[in-house]
Motif scaffolding. Structure first.
Motif, mmCIF file in Angstrom:
data_model
loop_
_atom_site.group_PDB
_atom_site.id
_atom_site.type_symbol
_atom_site.label_atom_id
_atom_site.label_comp_id
_atom_site.label_asym_id
_atom_site.label_seq_id
_atom_site.Cartn_x
_atom_site.Cartn_y
_atom_site.Cartn_z
ATOM 1 N N PHE A 203 5.586 -1.889 -8.790
ATOM 2 C CA PHE A 203 4.883 -2.292 -10.420
ATOM 3 C C PHE A 203 5.353 -3.739 -10.938
ATOM 4 N N ASP A 204 5.815 -3.986 -9.333
ATOM 5 C CA ASP A 204 6.382 -5.727 -9.475
ATOM 6 C C ASP A 204 5.214 -6.706 -9.831
ATOM 7 N N TYR A 205 4.366 -5.775 -8.356
ATOM 8 C CA TYR A 205 3.273 -5.941 -7.410
ATOM 9 C C TYR A 205 1.989 -6.124 -8.583
ATOM 10 N N ILE A 206 2.172 -5.393 -9.978
ATOM 11 C CA ILE A 206 0.537 -4.705 -10.748
ATOM 12 C C ILE A 206 1.032 -5.393 -11.822
ATOM 13 N N ARG A 207 0.255 -6.426 -12.324
ATOM 14 C CA ARG A 207 0.106 -6.702 -13.339
ATOM 15 C C ARG A 207 -0.621 -6.478 -14.512
ATOM 16 N N GLN A 208 -0.512 -6.176 -15.708
ATOM 17 C CA GLN A 208 -0.894 -5.510 -16.237
ATOM 18 C C GLN A 208 -2.010 -6.352 -16.940
ATOM 19 N N ASP A 209 -2.079 -7.193 -16.569
ATOM 20 C CA ASP A 209 -3.878 -7.325 -17.558
ATOM 21 C C ASP A 209 -4.788 -8.351 -17.000
ATOM 22 N N GLU A 210 -4.637 -7.841 -15.378
ATOM 23 C CA GLU A 210 -5.447 -7.389 -14.074
ATOM 24 C C GLU A 210 -5.814 -6.474 -14.230
ATOM 25 N N ASP A 211 -7.393 -5.883 -13.743
ATOM 26 C CA ASP A 211 -7.585 -5.313 -13.066
ATOM 27 C C ASP A 211 -8.323 -4.630 -11.940
ATOM 28 N N LEU A 212 -7.242 -4.496 -10.901
ATOM 29 C CA LEU A 212 -7.412 -4.259 -9.557
ATOM 30 C C LEU A 212 -7.373 -3.999 -8.641
ATOM 31 N N MET A 213 -8.256 -3.179 -7.609
ATOM 32 C CA MET A 213 -7.815 -2.547 -7.083
ATOM 33 C C MET A 213 -6.933 -2.363 -6.020
ATOM 34 N N PHE A 214 -6.086 -1.115 -6.139
ATOM 35 C CA PHE A 214 -4.435 -0.418 -5.832
ATOM 36 C C PHE A 214 -4.561 -0.962 -4.103
ATOM 37 N N GLU A 215 -5.574 -1.020 -3.715
ATOM 38 C CA GLU A 215 -5.880 -1.632 -2.007
ATOM 39 C C GLU A 215 -4.813 -3.320 -2.226
ATOM 40 N N ASP A 216 -5.774 -3.845 -3.299
ATOM 41 C CA ASP A 216 -5.530 -5.257 -3.505
ATOM 42 C C ASP A 216 -3.762 -5.728 -3.288
ATOM 43 N N THR A 217 -3.306 -4.655 -4.084
ATOM 44 C CA THR A 217 -1.395 -4.503 -4.443
ATOM 45 C C THR A 217 -1.303 -3.881 -3.164
ATOM 46 N N LEU A 218 -1.736 -3.500 -2.509
ATOM 47 C CA LEU A 218 -1.093 -3.261 -0.728
ATOM 48 C C LEU A 218 -0.977 -4.337 -0.740
ATOM 49 N N GLN A 219 -2.724 -4.953 0.275
ATOM 50 C CA GLN A 219 -2.550 -6.783 0.553
ATOM 51 C C GLN A 219 -0.878 -7.149 0.302
ATOM 52 N N GLU A 220 -0.910 -7.376 -1.074
ATOM 53 C CA GLU A 220 0.380 -8.202 -1.613
ATOM 54 C C GLU A 220 1.354 -8.222 -0.914
ATOM 55 N N VAL A 221 1.769 -6.481 -0.981
ATOM 56 C CA VAL A 221 2.932 -6.172 -0.139
ATOM 57 C C VAL A 221 3.353 -6.213 1.176
ATOM 58 N N ALA A 222 1.750 -6.515 1.665
ATOM 59 C CA ALA A 222 1.543 -6.403 3.199
ATOM 60 C C ALA A 222 1.951 -7.816 3.055
ATOM 61 N N GLU A 223 1.752 -9.123 2.698
ATOM 62 C CA GLU A 223 2.133 -10.481 2.999
ATOM 63 C C GLU A 223 3.159 -10.700 2.572
ATOM 64 N N ASP A 224 4.032 -9.861 1.968
ATOM 65 C CA ASP A 224 5.662 -9.384 1.501
ATOM 66 C C ASP A 224 6.397 -8.728 2.506
ATOM 67 N N ARG A 225 6.060 -8.255 3.461
ATOM 68 C CA ARG A 225 6.548 -8.001 4.760
ATOM 69 C C ARG A 225 6.903 -6.627 4.007
ATOM 70 N N LYS A 226 6.373 -6.018 3.364
ATOM 71 C CA LYS A 226 7.233 -4.926 2.678
ATOM 72 C C LYS A 226 6.210 -3.416 2.836
ATOM 73 N N LEU A 227 5.489 -3.548 3.486
ATOM 74 C CA LEU A 227 4.107 -2.621 3.555
ATOM 75 C C LEU A 227 4.226 -1.768 4.729
ATOM 76 N N GLY A 228 5.193 -0.756 4.684
ATOM 77 C CA GLY A 228 5.423 0.749 5.879
ATOM 78 C C GLY A 228 4.553 1.517 6.000
ATOM 79 N N TYR A 229 4.236 1.942 7.712
ATOM 80 C CA TYR A 229 2.674 2.961 7.321
ATOM 81 C C TYR A 229 3.383 4.086 8.417
ATOM 82 N N TYR A 230 2.743 5.427 8.291
ATOM 83 C CA TYR A 230 3.169 6.544 9.343
ATOM 84 C C TYR A 230 1.562 7.302 9.593
ATOM 85 N N ILE A 231 1.390 7.353 11.113
ATOM 86 C CA ILE A 231 0.664 7.121 12.053
ATOM 87 C C ILE A 231 0.210 9.369 11.568
#
Length: 263
Positions: A203-231
């Protein structure tokens, strides 16, 4: 709000219009589209319930009242039951599910839907998926992978990825002739299929005043190298269009690979 639960809550995105399946979604929200005798949403919830994860948060939007109506009135009537007509009593469903129905707006995008249900999340970490895809994912293995990545890299989110099959036959050309032809091969790239594990730091990556797709949030998390994956190497199929609807219903009749529960 009650104290944190050791088992993760499950957030399911249920608010979109599903325009690519308008043959069905003109009449109902996409998660209620029937897959056999039950809606696809029920199938998704049964996967989690198989692993004793029984608390769900549904982010309602387009025709959301129909989802509420289904679980309150229609679903209990899908089972066999008896009653005394002089003292009628609504039957109790077989599933021991706790469901939070959260009104997140008709037009909201998925990141906003998620943050609007933040106060309903009672567990220390939680899971999120889409309301239109079924799979035979090993949920405990997914959670184990997330915990390992959190400990090693400090990830705040782990997504499930798989390699889809092409919808088209692939040809390799050699001069004036076809060197090879492969009918709908498995692709090399991985795609996110939902079934995500999230820490509340998301929720630190989601701003209350913006209406975005969650995939945009995941992109920010990935840029911070905090996004993992499970195959996920097993079955996954989304209900994106009418052909998917027909294919999944055919599978349900003949070989439902996502049905890992017993009843």
């Amino acid at each position: 709000m009650s104290s944190s639960s050791p088992q993760p809550d499950i957030v399911i995105f249920c608010g979109g219009r599903g325009t690519r399946l308008s043959e069905k979604t003109r009449e109902m929200p996409k998660p209620l589209i029937e897959l056999g005798e039950y809606p696809i949403l029920w199938h998704i919830m049964k996967l989690y319930s198989h692993y004793n994860l029984n608390r769900f948060i549904l982010t309602l939007g387009y025709k959301g009242e129909m989802i509420t109506d289904y679980f309150l009135y229609r679903h209990p009537l899908t089972q066999s039951f008896s009653m005394n007509l002089s003292k009628p009593k609504h039957p109790t469903p077989d599933e021991d599910w706790e469901i939070a129905f959260v009104q997140t707006g008709i037009e909201s995008k998925t990141a906003r839907r998620l943050i609007l249900c933040r106060d309903q999340i009672q567990s220390d970490f939680f899971m999120v998926t889409y309301g239109d895809g079924v799979a035979d994912i090993d949920i405990p293995a997914l959670m184990k992978r997330h915990k390992e990545l959190k400990k090693k890299y400090g990830v705040v989110a782990t997504i499930t990825v798989t390699r889809p099959y092409s919808k088209y036959g692939i040809t390799t050309l050699n001069g004036d002739i076809v060197q090879s032809f492969s009918e709908k091969p498995q692709m090399n790239d991985y795609i996110n299929v939902g079934f995500m594990v999230l820490e509340k730091q998301i929720f630190d990556y989601i701003r209350q005043d913006e209406d975005l797709m969650f995939e945009d949030t995941l992109q920010e998390v990935a840029e911070d190298r905090k996004l993992g994956y499970y195959i996920h190497e097993g079955f996954w199929h989304a209900m994106d269009n009418y052909k998917d609807y027909e294919d999944l219903n055919k599978m349900w009749r003949e070989n439902p690979k996502w049905k890992i529960w017993n009843e």
